[in-house]
Design an enzyme around this catalytic site. Structure first.
Site, PDB file in Angstrom:
ATOM      1  N   SER A 239       0.787  -1.159   0.040  1.00 27.87           N
ATOM      2  CA  SER A 239       0.029   0.067  -0.098  1.00 27.87           C
ATOM      3  C   SER A 239       1.099   1.273   0.066  1.00 27.87           C
ATOM      4  CB  SER A 239      -0.822   0.055   1.202  1.00 27.87           C
ATOM      5  OG  SER A 239      -1.501   1.194   1.477  1.00 27.87           O
TER       6      SER A 239
ATOM      7  N   TYR B  78      -2.389  -0.441   9.915  1.00 35.31           N
ATOM      8  CA  TYR B  78      -2.361  -0.911   8.840  1.00 35.31           C
ATOM      9  C   TYR B  78      -1.314  -0.752   7.952  1.00 35.31           C
ATOM     10  CZ  TYR B  78      -3.958  -1.051   3.645  1.00 35.31           C
ATOM     11  OH  TYR B  78      -4.048  -1.343   2.365  1.00 35.31           O
TER      12      TYR B  78
END
Length: 339
Positions: free
Chosen positions: A129, A154
């Site tokens: 990501s 995350y």
């Protein structure tokens, strides 16, 4: 040549579109997804219904955390290539449900690595990501920069995935490719993402929440561009970088068969501009509620995609005008909203 490819997260946003692309290329796709209720399960089932029209698509409802089940799927189908897109997504959700990210993104990814190792998988591609860039401010973000200051759990789990993958590339010669996606949007998108939330609220006449007072800049990347990048990389196995040096370690490559790539539009857009295009496509003006930057968010993202262009000859390029227009058309059709 056609391939036998396992796609985890096949009922998810990116996994659905990638699976469709692979099936159109006459690849055989083994889809895995746990169909969890992080967002509307019916949307996931409707995506699956599209994929199941193909006789080359096989689906297993399993969670990555279930080691025995994942191993059994690998043993049964013996995929030559795995694209791991299953994960607990969302920066903000990680602030309130941190253990979900450890279970899925760490323990689950470990099970994928072990299954690849023990079943002679030729190449593992996995979703990282743009969140891994965290506190970095040098733009554009490059895979050759260190990313050691994540701003959310995350992001930390995605960075951990990259480190875990490198370990398996080093120890077992497993070719691994990590993909840092930049703000993906488009038809069949996730309901927790800004474009979906904004569209729903504007049509309903409800206010939209605009964080960082609209000063956010994002490298919004249309889903077809993301999928084209992944597809091209399914046809390219990473090779060791012979010039890699431990004295000056390059984070984006390795002496092992390991690579990282950004897939982004390489053209950041201010959030207020994104909203203005959305208002134009819907034909309504949004009621705006301006708020400060949320914990875990970064003010800007901007992808350096030189490596992607060099290695597979592709650079994302769909404009937000085209991409948002296609999303709005899909949204109105899917939810049966008359123009």
């Amino acid at each position: 040549m056609s391939k036998k490819i396992m796609v985890t997260g096949a009922a998810g946003f990116i996994g659905f579109h990638l699976s469709k692309k692979l099936l159109q290329n006459n690849d055989q796709v083994i889809g895995v997804d746990n169909l969890n209720d992080y967002y509307d399960v019916q949307l996931k089932r409707d995506r699956l219904e599209q994929l199941e029209k193909s006789s080359s698509f096989i689906f297993h409802q399993e969670s990555l955390e279930n080691r025995e089940a994942i191993q059994a799927v690998f043993e049964r189908h013996q995929p030559e290539l795995v694209v791991n897109l299953a994960a607990q997504a969302g920066v903000r959700y990680s602030l309130t449900n941190p253990y979900a990210y450890i279970d899925s993104n760490i323990a689950g990814f470990m099970n994928i690595l072990e299954a690849c190792r023990h079943n002679n998988v030729k190449h593992l591609i996995y979703a990282s990501s743009s969140s891994v860039y965290g506190a970095n401010t040098k733009m554009p973000f490059s895979v050759h920069q260190n990313v050691d200051h994540p701003l959310s759990l995350y992001a930390a789990t995605k960075k951990a995935n990259e480190l875990m993958a490198h370990t398996y590339s080093h120890l077992y010669g497993l070719p691994t490719t990590g993909l840092r996606f930049f703000t993906v949007y488009g038809p069949w998108g996730r309901p927790d993402m800004a474009l979906f939330l904004f569209t729903k609220a504007i049509i309903a006449g409800e206010p939209i929440k605009i964080f960082n007072h609209g000063k956010m800049r994002r490298d919004f990347t249309y889903i077809d561009d993301i999928v084209e990048g992944i597809f091209r990389l399914t046809r390219r196995q990473p090779e060791p970088n012979s010039a890699w040096s431990g004295d000056h370690p390059d984070p984006g490559t390795s002496y092992a068969p390991y690579r990282l790539y950004n897939i982004g539009n390489n053209q950041p857009v201010e959030l207020l501009r994104f909203i203005a295009v959305l208002e134009e496509k819907i034909g309504l003006t949004a009621k705006k509620e301006f708020l400060p930057l949320q914990d875990g968010d970064v003010p800007a993202t901007f992808a350096d995609v030189d490596d992607l262009m060099r290695d597979v000859g592709f650079k994302p390029g769909t404009s937000i005008e085209d991409g948002i227009g296609r999303f709005v058309d899909w949204y109105k059709q899917y939810y049966q909203i008359s123009s």
